[in-house]
Design an enzyme around this catalytic site. Structure first.
Site, PDB file in Angstrom:
ATOM      1  N   ASN A 204       0.840  -1.200   0.000  1.00  0.00           N
ATOM      2  CA  ASN A 204       0.000   0.000   0.000  1.00  0.00           C
ATOM      3  C   ASN A 204       0.872   1.246   0.000  1.00  0.00           C
ATOM      4  O   ASN A 204       2.100   1.146   0.019  1.00  0.00           O
ATOM      5  CB  ASN A 204      -0.961  -0.032   1.197  1.00  0.00           C
ATOM      6  CG  ASN A 204      -0.202  -0.095   2.510  1.00  0.00           C
ATOM      7  OD1 ASN A 204       0.532   0.816   2.859  1.00  0.00           O
ATOM      8  ND2 ASN A 204      -0.362  -1.200   3.232  1.00  0.00           N
ATOM      9  N   ASP A 273      -4.635  -6.163   5.144  1.00  0.00           N
ATOM     10  CA  ASP A 273      -5.728  -6.932   5.757  1.00  0.00           C
ATOM     11  C   ASP A 273      -5.784  -8.350   5.196  1.00  0.00           C
ATOM     12  O   ASP A 273      -6.358  -9.238   5.815  1.00  0.00           O
ATOM     13  CB  ASP A 273      -7.072  -6.231   5.501  1.00  0.00           C
ATOM     14  CG  ASP A 273      -7.179  -4.943   6.295  1.00  0.00           C
ATOM     15  OD1 ASP A 273      -6.630  -4.899   7.412  1.00  0.00           O
ATOM     16  OD2 ASP A 273      -7.778  -3.966   5.796  1.00  0.00           O
ATOM     17  N   LYS A 283       8.535 -17.682 -10.269  1.00  0.00           N
ATOM     18  CA  LYS A 283       7.803 -16.578 -10.903  1.00  0.00           C
ATOM     19  C   LYS A 283       6.617 -17.157 -11.679  1.00  0.00           C
ATOM     20  O   LYS A 283       6.809 -18.104 -12.458  1.00  0.00           O
ATOM     21  CB  LYS A 283       8.741 -15.820 -11.837  1.00  0.00           C
ATOM     22  CG  LYS A 283       8.098 -14.595 -12.417  1.00  0.00           C
ATOM     23  CD  LYS A 283       9.039 -13.848 -13.322  1.00  0.00           C
ATOM     24  CE  LYS A 283       8.259 -12.845 -14.134  1.00  0.00           C
ATOM     25  NZ  LYS A 283       8.855 -12.535 -15.401  1.00  0.00           N
ATOM     26  N   PHE A 317      -4.681   3.528  14.523  1.00  0.00           N
ATOM     27  CA  PHE A 317      -4.936   4.504  13.470  1.00  0.00           C
ATOM     28  C   PHE A 317      -6.111   3.998  12.639  1.00  0.00           C
ATOM     29  O   PHE A 317      -6.323   2.785  12.530  1.00  0.00           O
ATOM     30  CB  PHE A 317      -3.707   4.677  12.574  1.00  0.00           C
ATOM     31  CG  PHE A 317      -2.713   5.674  13.110  1.00  0.00           C
ATOM     32  CD1 PHE A 317      -2.033   5.421  14.296  1.00  0.00           C
ATOM     33  CD2 PHE A 317      -2.464   6.867  12.438  1.00  0.00           C
ATOM     34  CE1 PHE A 317      -1.121   6.339  14.805  1.00  0.00           C
ATOM     35  CE2 PHE A 317      -1.554   7.795  12.932  1.00  0.00           C
ATOM     36  CZ  PHE A 317      -0.883   7.529  14.117  1.00  0.00           C
ATOM     37  N   LYS A 331     -14.409   1.647  15.521  1.00  0.00           N
ATOM     38  CA  LYS A 331     -13.146   0.905  15.462  1.00  0.00           C
ATOM     39  C   LYS A 331     -12.447   0.932  16.827  1.00  0.00           C
ATOM     40  O   LYS A 331     -11.888  -0.059  17.279  1.00  0.00           O
ATOM     41  CB  LYS A 331     -12.244   1.519  14.389  1.00  0.00           C
ATOM     42  CG  LYS A 331     -11.367   0.516  13.682  1.00  0.00           C
ATOM     43  CD  LYS A 331     -10.708   1.106  12.463  1.00  0.00           C
ATOM     44  CE  LYS A 331     -11.507   0.898  11.190  1.00  0.00           C
ATOM     45  NZ  LYS A 331     -10.876   1.476  10.016  1.00  0.00           N
ATOM     46  N   LYS A 335     -11.903  -2.625  18.658  1.00  0.00           N
ATOM     47  CA  LYS A 335     -10.532  -3.127  18.800  1.00  0.00           C
ATOM     48  C   LYS A 335      -9.998  -2.944  20.226  1.00  0.00           C
ATOM     49  O   LYS A 335      -8.835  -3.222  20.488  1.00  0.00           O
ATOM     50  CB  LYS A 335      -9.601  -2.424  17.796  1.00  0.00           C
ATOM     51  CG  LYS A 335      -9.930  -2.747  16.332  1.00  0.00           C
ATOM     52  CD  LYS A 335      -8.775  -2.415  15.399  1.00  0.00           C
ATOM     53  CE  LYS A 335      -9.140  -2.691  13.954  1.00  0.00           C
ATOM     54  NZ  LYS A 335      -7.978  -2.734  13.063  1.00  0.00           N
TER      55      LYS A 335
HETATM   56  N1  CTP Z   1      -4.179  -3.154  11.952  1.00  0.00           N
HETATM   57  C1  CTP Z   1      -3.490  -4.206  12.522  1.00  0.00           C
HETATM   58  N2  CTP Z   1      -3.454  -5.425  11.901  1.00  0.00           N
HETATM   59  C2  CTP Z   1      -4.085  -5.619  10.729  1.00  0.00           C
HETATM   60  C3  CTP Z   1      -4.807  -4.557  10.139  1.00  0.00           C
HETATM   61  C4  CTP Z   1      -4.826  -3.330  10.770  1.00  0.00           C
HETATM   62  O1  CTP Z   1      -2.910  -4.038  13.595  1.00  0.00           O
HETATM   63  N3  CTP Z   1      -4.030  -6.802  10.151  1.00  0.00           N
HETATM   64  C5  CTP Z   1      -4.218  -1.862  12.650  1.00  0.00           C
HETATM   65  C6  CTP Z   1      -3.501  -0.730  11.946  1.00  0.00           C
HETATM   66  O2  CTP Z   1      -2.152  -0.654  12.345  1.00  0.00           O
HETATM   67  C7  CTP Z   1      -4.301   0.486  12.393  1.00  0.00           C
HETATM   68  C8  CTP Z   1      -5.683  -0.035  12.639  1.00  0.00           C
HETATM   69  O3  CTP Z   1      -5.558  -1.459  12.717  1.00  0.00           O
HETATM   70  O4  CTP Z   1      -3.810   0.992  13.628  1.00  0.00           O
HETATM   71  C9  CTP Z   1      -6.736   0.349  11.626  1.00  0.00           C
HETATM   72  O5  CTP Z   1      -6.528  -0.187  10.385  1.00  0.00           O
HETATM   73  P1  CTP Z   1      -7.595   0.088   9.139  1.00  0.00           P
HETATM   74  O6  CTP Z   1      -7.049  -0.603   7.968  1.00  0.00           O
HETATM   75  O7  CTP Z   1      -7.920   1.522   9.057  1.00  0.00           O
HETATM   76  O8  CTP Z   1      -8.902  -0.577   9.653  1.00  0.00           O
HETATM   77  P2  CTP Z   1      -9.429  -2.029   9.557  1.00  0.00           P
HETATM   78  O9  CTP Z   1      -9.527  -2.533  10.961  1.00  0.00           O
HETATM   79  O10 CTP Z   1      -8.630  -2.826   8.615  1.00  0.00           O
HETATM   80  O11 CTP Z   1     -10.935  -1.842   9.027  1.00  0.00           O
HETATM   81  P3  CTP Z   1     -11.480  -1.380   7.611  1.00  0.00           P
HETATM   82  O12 CTP Z   1     -10.403  -1.657   6.585  1.00  0.00           O
HETATM   83  O13 CTP Z   1     -12.663  -2.211   7.465  1.00  0.00           O
HETATM   84  O14 CTP Z   1     -11.777   0.075   7.756  1.00  0.00           O
END
Ligand code: CTP
Length: 403
Positions: A204, A273, A283, A317, A331, A335
């Protein structure tokens, strides 16, 4: 308070006597350690008489002590090497333990500070640059050498910093005046990389700048900071132990190994995610590649900590493109967080590569603080202000007396 003063062999070795004297003026006891070559430049008797302690040089100097390098490591609060030659930096970086000082480095858990001194060409050599980078990544503090005329007749960086500068840096570690002194902090930053095959991956646009600013600010406030970083182009912040990881699974492992002993965990990393169900060892060829890659969810590191946390303060975040506050509040609750930093990523300035950011801070009570657009360093300061407010014990109002 005790400091181990390591002295290695170079022309600036005489300045170690001044460093010793200045530290003593602050009530600090010095345990002098010299390498064999240091003794060629400065008589051990000088440091012995000034410190009132025996100078340790060899591994087998004191046969009466149990294991001297372990007992010295345990009884001191800082290992300061001034001057530090290119040779000792290389030994520290690669873990060679062939004399007392290099063995001590491996066995100490206290902060380590080095004040390098060497010829300008040696200072600029890629091997020395790399060794310093490795040491900085481990959290070793470096008092940068000065530029100027050198004993070898050349000009440039490599001259030992002045004793006053070295002592000031040492005192900042020994007596951190910061509001977070004594706190252990873990910060994650940057993107993760999920491999598809040896040349392709999913990642990303996170630059890591926000997380690095959070780590640097915590260190500046006196905390001991571990930064777990996905791949970025950023230099590790000074005085911060930086652990480099690649994938979400590696980040999870690095966090799991450390989070329990932390006071505050800030998860600024943009963790993937999902990750490919399988990584192809070869490859993937054009003709073989199917239309889709099967993805499986990664561990939500933050959520899993939120479920198990005891005394740790947990900060997450949230990157939101709609109903920012509402989604971030949800969130924060789901969490198990104490504070969430919400980013609106709907606009053209999504804040990813930029040096600026515009965020909302939402605490565990749901209270939202809207911050104007400001530098990431300033956002980091505001985040720590909010964390410090949450760390303060709740003041219980005085109870009325009943007659
Ligand atoms: N995070 C994490 N581990 C993951 C995904 C996310 O610890 N596998 C943490 C990130 O470091 C961040 C927070 O979760 O502090 C929020 O991540 P974000 O991608 O905004 O939210 P999601 O929980 O993935 O939800 P969504 O994508 O549905 O908004």
């Amino acid at each position: 308070m005790k400091v181990v003063l390591g002295v290695t062999g170079c022309i600036g070795a005489y300045k170690s006597a001044l460093v010793l004297r200045l530290l003593q003026q602050h009530g600090i006891e010095i345990i002098p350690v010299m390498t064999e070559s240091a003794t060629q430049f400065l008589g051990p008797l000088t440091l012995e008489k000034l410190s009132g302690n025996r100078v340790i040089t060899g591994l087998f100097d004191d046969r009466s002590a149990e294991i001297e390098h372990i007992s010295v490591a345990r009884s001191s609060q800082l290992l300061l090497v001034a001057p530090a030659t290119a040779n000792i930096l290389a030994k520290f970086a690669s873990g060679i333990a062939d004399d007392f000082l290099s063995t001590l480095y491996l066995s100490t858990t206290t902060p380590v500070m080095v004040a390098p001194a060497m010829n300008v060409e040696m200072w600029n050599h890629p091997a020395t640059r790399r060794n310093l980078e490795i040491l900085k990544e481990r959290g070793v503090l470096v008092v940068e050498p000065e530029s100027g005329y050198q004993a070898c007749g050349e000009e440039g960086p490599g001259r030992l910093a002045e004793p006053e500068v070295i002592v000031r840096a040492a005192l900042a570690v020994l007596q951190p005046a910061g509001s977070l002194s004594g706190k252990q902090v873990l910060v994650t930053a940057g993107p993760t990389i999920e491999d598809i095959d040896p040349v392709r991956y999913i990642s990303n646009r996170s630059s890591g700048k926000m997380g690095y600013a959070v780590a640097a600010e915590a260190a500046a406030r006196g905390a001991r900071v571990v930064l777990i970083s996905g791949p970025t182009n950023l230099a590790p912040p000074g005085g911060v132990e930086t652990v480099q990881v690649r994938s979400a699974a590696e980040m999870n492992e690095a966090v799991e190994a450390r989070w329990e002993r932390m006071d505050v965990v800030v998860k600024a990393a943009a963790v993937a995610d999902h990750t490919p169900a399988q990584v192809s060892p070869q490859k993937i060829k054009k003709k073989e590649s199917s239309q889709s890659i099967e993805l499986v969810p990664t561990v939500d590191i933050l959520k899993s900590l939120g479920k198990r946390k005891t005394s740790q303060l947990l900060v997450g975040f949230a990157a939101e493109s709609e109903r920012v506050v509402e989604n971030a509040r949800l969130k924060c609750q789901s969490k198990g967080l104490d504070l969430i930093v919400a980013n609106d990523i709907s606009g053209p300035e999504a804040g990813f590569r930029s040096d600026q950011n515009e965020v909302v801070l939402i605490d565990r009570t749901g209270h939202a603080e809207f911050l104007p657009k400001m530098s990431k360093a300033d956002v980091a300061a505001r985040i720590w202000d909010a964390i410090e407010a949450l760390l303060k014990p709740v003041e219980v109002g005085s109870l009325g007396t009943h007659r």
